[in-house]
Design an enzyme around this catalytic site. Structure first.
Site, PDB file in Angstrom:
ATOM      1  CE  LYS A 109      -4.512   0.538   0.062  1.00  0.00           C
ATOM      2  NZ  LYS A 109      -5.498  -0.419  -0.468  1.00  0.00           N
TER       3      LYS A 109
HETATM    4  P1  NAD Z   1     -12.747   7.158  -3.289  1.00  0.00           P
HETATM    5  O1  NAD Z   1     -11.766   8.215  -2.983  1.00  0.00           O
HETATM    6  O2  NAD Z   1     -13.183   6.951  -4.704  1.00  0.00           O
HETATM    7  O3  NAD Z   1     -14.076   7.371  -2.414  1.00  0.00           O
HETATM    8  C1  NAD Z   1     -14.033   7.546  -1.024  1.00  0.00           C
HETATM    9  C2  NAD Z   1     -15.386   8.078  -0.584  1.00  0.00           C
HETATM   10  O4  NAD Z   1     -15.393   8.159   0.853  1.00  0.00           O
HETATM   11  C3  NAD Z   1     -15.706   9.475  -1.095  1.00  0.00           C
HETATM   12  O5  NAD Z   1     -17.085   9.554  -1.403  1.00  0.00           O
HETATM   13  C4  NAD Z   1     -15.377  10.364   0.109  1.00  0.00           C
HETATM   14  O6  NAD Z   1     -16.095  11.599   0.102  1.00  0.00           O
HETATM   15  C5  NAD Z   1     -15.844   9.464   1.219  1.00  0.00           C
HETATM   16  N1  NAD Z   1     -15.271   9.836   2.512  1.00  0.00           N
HETATM   17  C6  NAD Z   1     -14.003  10.201   2.791  1.00  0.00           C
HETATM   18  N2  NAD Z   1     -13.878  10.500   4.093  1.00  0.00           N
HETATM   19  C7  NAD Z   1     -15.089  10.281   4.636  1.00  0.00           C
HETATM   20  C8  NAD Z   1     -15.613  10.410   5.934  1.00  0.00           C
HETATM   21  N3  NAD Z   1     -14.828  10.805   6.949  1.00  0.00           N
HETATM   22  N4  NAD Z   1     -16.916  10.104   6.137  1.00  0.00           N
HETATM   23  C9  NAD Z   1     -17.699   9.701   5.100  1.00  0.00           C
HETATM   24  N5  NAD Z   1     -17.266   9.564   3.859  1.00  0.00           N
HETATM   25  C10 NAD Z   1     -15.978   9.856   3.631  1.00  0.00           C
HETATM   26  O7  NAD Z   1     -12.136   5.790  -2.676  1.00  0.00           O
HETATM   27  P2  NAD Z   1     -12.517   4.301  -3.060  1.00  0.00           P
HETATM   28  O8  NAD Z   1     -11.520   3.828  -4.047  1.00  0.00           O
HETATM   29  O9  NAD Z   1     -13.961   4.207  -3.335  1.00  0.00           O
HETATM   30  O10 NAD Z   1     -12.188   3.536  -1.697  1.00  0.00           O
HETATM   31  C11 NAD Z   1     -13.139   3.421  -0.640  1.00  0.00           C
HETATM   32  C12 NAD Z   1     -12.717   2.286   0.283  1.00  0.00           C
HETATM   33  O11 NAD Z   1     -12.649   1.060  -0.471  1.00  0.00           O
HETATM   34  C13 NAD Z   1     -11.356   2.434   0.946  1.00  0.00           C
HETATM   35  O12 NAD Z   1     -11.384   1.851   2.230  1.00  0.00           O
HETATM   36  C14 NAD Z   1     -10.439   1.622   0.043  1.00  0.00           C
HETATM   37  O13 NAD Z   1      -9.259   1.203   0.698  1.00  0.00           O
HETATM   38  C15 NAD Z   1     -11.374   0.466  -0.273  1.00  0.00           C
HETATM   39  N6  NAD Z   1     -11.013  -0.285  -1.481  1.00  0.00           N
HETATM   40  C16 NAD Z   1     -10.884   0.339  -2.688  1.00  0.00           C
HETATM   41  C17 NAD Z   1     -10.568  -0.396  -3.811  1.00  0.00           C
HETATM   42  C18 NAD Z   1     -10.506   0.225  -5.177  1.00  0.00           C
HETATM   43  O14 NAD Z   1     -10.406  -0.514  -6.157  1.00  0.00           O
HETATM   44  N7  NAD Z   1     -10.615   1.516  -5.324  1.00  0.00           N
HETATM   45  C19 NAD Z   1     -10.339  -1.788  -3.690  1.00  0.00           C
HETATM   46  C20 NAD Z   1     -10.489  -2.399  -2.446  1.00  0.00           C
HETATM   47  C21 NAD Z   1     -10.826  -1.633  -1.345  1.00  0.00           C
END
Ligand code: NAD
Length: 420
Positions: A109
């Site tokens: 990461k």
């Molecule tokens: P992203 O940046 O596209 O979206 C994150 C979202 O969370 C946004 O809508 C943001 O406004 C919101 N957010 C941030 N802080 C917040 C808070 N304090 N309270 C409420 N909402 C909040 O990120 P993503 O890629 O969608 O990732 C989201 C989660 O999924 C993370 O935990 C990430 O590690 C996990 N994840 C992502 C992937 C991927 O392929 N992108 C894969 C596996 C896991």
């Protein structure tokens, strides 16, 4: 490095989960230490020129958890609170996830400590490129492969690939995954994590006798993963009753128009000001009565404080580490919430990243249907194995998934032995 990681609450949380699983597996102490701590943890300073001519120093991190089964693989997070301990925890979870679903990777990461929304596109580009420049000695298609995570996106991956390729003197698409399709990205990668979450949730719901038309869903976080999970589940017939982002939560018990919310979000880069539903708080969203609650934002949002009040039947962990150790115990004691743990629930992202890496290495690209078919069959197999392990060991679904992942890495370390 080890002493500084031990003071991080997120790293401690990942370690406590690991220790519980290691106890169930009866792992010897020396192997536990080798499995728990990252092989490499890097912290870099990034001097970057701002649009106004000033130079600002940013802090970046990359953690490669283990190198036993292939290159390391994991996302890159842009967030003002990111720190080495959080990144090390996320890298450890990636290791167990990749092993669980049978990918030839260790976990990794990375993170840069800044808020991308507070910077121009040109500044984000310079910060991203400077980070990759600093990482060049430590990454490579056979060494460590990055992907998007919170705050980063396919465009960022395109800049990363371009920076690395300029250094190599030729295009190296396999250096990152989650790139735009035009430069070697995979069909299906953008939606893979959320689609995978939706697919697994549907399989669990059907297994429990639910009809999708009776299902209500609340989703915290409407970024890549949350919005794609919403589109997938509403496509299956479920009603999405609440969504949220950092600006707050939006609730409509009769069902939210998820496409309209996504259009608004893309246009304004936030849901702030969206009047398609009643505004509530992110904390209230977590406690809504619903069939499925999907945290899809950051770690440790289900805590000892609110775990007794959540009212869902299924908690589908799309985010990494959304449930604290204390909350986990409370939910286990309650016994009325089925937890689909992060390492299984959100594994669709890294599975299709693996497909992207394989396609890039072969320069041979697959059709969308083929990718989804392969994704769903890996998820079905992993789900089946987790359910068997849960029955056999008589443990929670999280411990079943973690013991499966950890035991595969432990076995690989034993087989390879200690060098020299
Ligand atoms: P992203 O940046 O596209 O979206 C994150 C979202 O969370 C946004 O809508 C943001 O406004 C919101 N957010 C941030 N802080 C917040 C808070 N304090 N309270 C409420 N909402 C909040 O990120 P993503 O890629 O969608 O990732 C989201 C989660 O999924 C993370 O935990 C990430 O590690 C996990 N994840 C992502 C992937 C991927 O392929 N992108 C894969 C596996 C896991």
């Amino acid at each position: 490095m080890i002493s500084s990681l031990n003071t991080s609450p997120v790293f401690s949380m990942a370690c406590r989960q690991f220790e519980r699983a290691a106890d169930l597996l009866n792992l010897p102490t020396d192997l536990r230490e080798r499995l728990k701590y990252p092989k490499r943890a890097m912290s870099v300073s990034l001097p970057v020129r701002m649009d106004n001519g000033d130079v600002r120093l940013f802090e970046g991190y990359r953690v490669q958890h283990h190198l036993t089964m292939g290159p390391t693989k994991g996302g890159l997070r842009f967030h003002p609170d990111v720190c080495l301990g959080e990144v090390a925890a996320l890298a450890m979870w990636m290791s167990w996830k990749c092993a669980l679903v049978g990918l030839p990777y260790g976990g990794a990461k990375g993170g840069i400590r800044f808020d991308p929304a507070a910077h121009s596109q040109a500044e984000v580009e310079r910060i991203s490129r400077r980070f990759m420049q600093e990482m060049i000695p430590f990454v490579g298609p056979n060494v460590d492969v990055m992907a998007p995570d919170v705050g980063s996106n396919p465009q960022v991956m395109a800049w990363m690939m371009d920076t690395y390729s300029n250094h190599a003197g030729h295009s190296v698409p396999a250096i990152v995954t989650g790139k735009p399709v035009e430069i070697g990205g995979s069909l299906g990668r953008l939606e893979a994590t959320g689609r995978g979450v939706a697919y697994l949730v549907k399989r669990y719901l059907e297994g429990a006798g639910y009809k999708m038309g009776q299902v209500s869903v609340a989703i915290q976080g409407y970024g890549n993963v949350g919005s794609q999970a919403a589109l997938g589940l509403s496509g299956y017939g479920a009603k999405i009753i609440a969504i949220s982002d950092v600006s707050g939560a939006y609730y409509d018990p009769s069902g939210i128009d998820v496409h309209e919310a996504l259009r608004y979000g893309h246009l304004h880069k936030t849901l702030d000001g969206w009047n398609g539903a009643e505004k509530i708080t992110n904390e209230e969203l977590l406690e809504l009565e619903c069939t499925v609650l999907i945290p899809a934002a950051l770690e440790r949002v289900i805590t000892s404080e609110n775990a007794s009040r959540i009212k869902c039947k299924f908690l589908a962990e799309a985010a990494n580490g959304p449930t604290s150790n204390e909350a986990d115990r409370i939910l286990e004691d309650r016994g009325d919430v089925e937890v689909i743990p992060d390492v299984l629930c959100n594994s669709g992202g890294v599975i299709v990243s693996y497909f992207e890496w394989v396609q890039d290495i072969q320069s041979f690209f697959w059709e969308h249907d083929e990718i989804l078919h392969k994704l769903f069959s890996i998820l079905d197999k992993a789900r089946y194995e987790v359910e068997c392990q849960k029955e056999t060991l008589g443990v929670s679904r999280r411990m079943a998934a973690l013991t499966l992942g950890i035991s595969k890495v432990a076995r690989a370390k034993e087989l390879r032995g200690l060098f020299p």
